[in-house]
Motif scaffolding. Structure first.
Motif, PDB file in Angstrom:
ATOM      1  N   ARG A  99       0.879  -1.251  -0.232  1.00 21.93           N
ATOM      2  CA  ARG A  99      -0.083   0.184  -0.167  1.00 21.93           C
ATOM      3  C   ARG A  99       0.954   1.392  -0.240  1.00 21.93           C
ATOM      4  NH1 ARG A  99      -2.084   2.415   5.082  1.00 21.93           N
ATOM      5  NH2 ARG A  99      -0.747   1.260   5.415  1.00 21.93           N
ATOM      6  N   ARG A 120       7.441  -3.155   6.540  1.00 22.15           N
ATOM      7  CA  ARG A 120       6.443  -4.662   6.563  1.00 22.15           C
ATOM      8  C   ARG A 120       5.446  -4.141   7.654  1.00 22.15           C
ATOM      9  NH1 ARG A 120       5.853 -10.450   6.019  1.00 22.15           N
ATOM     10  NH2 ARG A 120       3.912 -10.590   6.974  1.00 22.15           N
ATOM     11  N   ASN A 123       0.845  -7.241   9.598  1.00 19.40           N
ATOM     12  CA  ASN A 123       0.445  -8.048   7.733  1.00 19.40           C
ATOM     13  C   ASN A 123       0.547  -7.573   6.980  1.00 19.40           C
ATOM     14  OD1 ASN A 123       0.779 -10.526   9.893  1.00 19.40           O
ATOM     15  ND2 ASN A 123      -1.196 -10.235  10.022  1.00 19.40           N
ATOM     16  N   GLU A 124       1.139  -6.864   6.920  1.00 24.43           N
ATOM     17  CA  GLU A 124       0.624  -5.526   5.390  1.00 24.43           C
ATOM     18  C   GLU A 124       1.874  -4.682   5.555  1.00 24.43           C
ATOM     19  OE1 GLU A 124      -2.909  -2.397   3.629  1.00 24.43           O
ATOM     20  OE2 GLU A 124      -1.438  -1.397   5.279  1.00 24.43           O
ATOM     21  N   TYR A 125       2.662  -4.647   4.050  1.00 26.06           N
ATOM     22  CA  TYR A 125       3.584  -4.460   3.075  1.00 26.06           C
ATOM     23  C   TYR A 125       3.006  -2.678   2.920  1.00 26.06           C
ATOM     24  CZ  TYR A 125       5.793  -8.005   2.595  1.00 26.06           C
ATOM     25  OH  TYR A 125       6.805 -10.057   2.727  1.00 26.06           O
ATOM     26  N   TYR A 161      -2.867   0.064  -3.311  1.00 27.63           N
ATOM     27  CA  TYR A 161      -2.134  -0.636  -3.959  1.00 27.63           C
ATOM     28  C   TYR A 161      -1.484  -1.089  -5.185  1.00 27.63           C
ATOM     29  CZ  TYR A 161      -3.492  -2.275   0.788  1.00 27.63           C
ATOM     30  OH  TYR A 161      -3.781  -2.862   2.122  1.00 27.63           O
TER      31      TYR A 161
END
Length: 173
Positions: A99, A120, A123-125, A161
């Protein structure tokens, strides 16, 4: 023995570009290529050239700017090698969906490569664009760990994204 006698692809770097004197263009043109594309609609790397000779040998002219050459290598040279080798599938590369948390990526006129920081978070980049993207700014390679490629007309805004090619493992926060 010359490079064109022993290799299927010859890659030059430097000496090509928008200046009035373009020696690489003159030399490549003197070989009477069947096809010669001089300059691509991408940034960085606009001066990239591609020639196909009558014997199907390929000459690729890269810019002398390291960032421009990096973009042309990842976008053009890799594809030419795959086609010449008859490779039908992509080689696995470390890519993640991330994102955009700062900045806007994309250009209405040309395909672009952006140097980005990938992190990171849970749980998201997430990615952030570097504020200065000039093709001669090699020090930016020390500040980034990812690349984002956009197509002509593709605009990525904060919250969107986008796929990022990882150059190094992103830090966890």
């Amino acid at each position: 023995m010359g490079a064109l006698d022993t290799a299927d692809i010859v890659i030059t770097t430097g000496g090509t570009g928008p200046s009035g004197v373009d020696y690489v263009y003159e030399v490549t043109k003197s070989l009477n290529p069947r096809i010669y594309i001089r300059g691509l609609r991408m940034r960085p790397g606009r001066p990239t050239g591609l020639a196909i000779l009558s014997n199907n040998k390929v000459i690729i002219n890269l810019s002398g700017h390291p960032i421009s050459a990096l973009n042309a290598m990842t976008v053009v040279v890799k594809e030419v090698i795959k086609r010449l080798a008859g490779v039908k599938v992509d080689i696995a590369e470390p890519r993640v969906m991330a994102r955009l948390v700062r900045g806007t990526l994309g250009d209405e006129e040309v395909a672009r490569q952006y140097r980005v920081r990938v992190r990171r978070v849970g749980n998201e980049y997430v990615i952030e664009e570097l504020p200065r993207q000039g093709s001669s700014l090699t020090h930016t390679l020390l500040m980034i760990n990812g690349l984002v490629f956009t197509r002509k007309g593709q605009i990525i805004r904060e919250g969107d994204y986008v796929e990022a090619l990882l150059l190094r493992e992103p830090p966890r926060e």
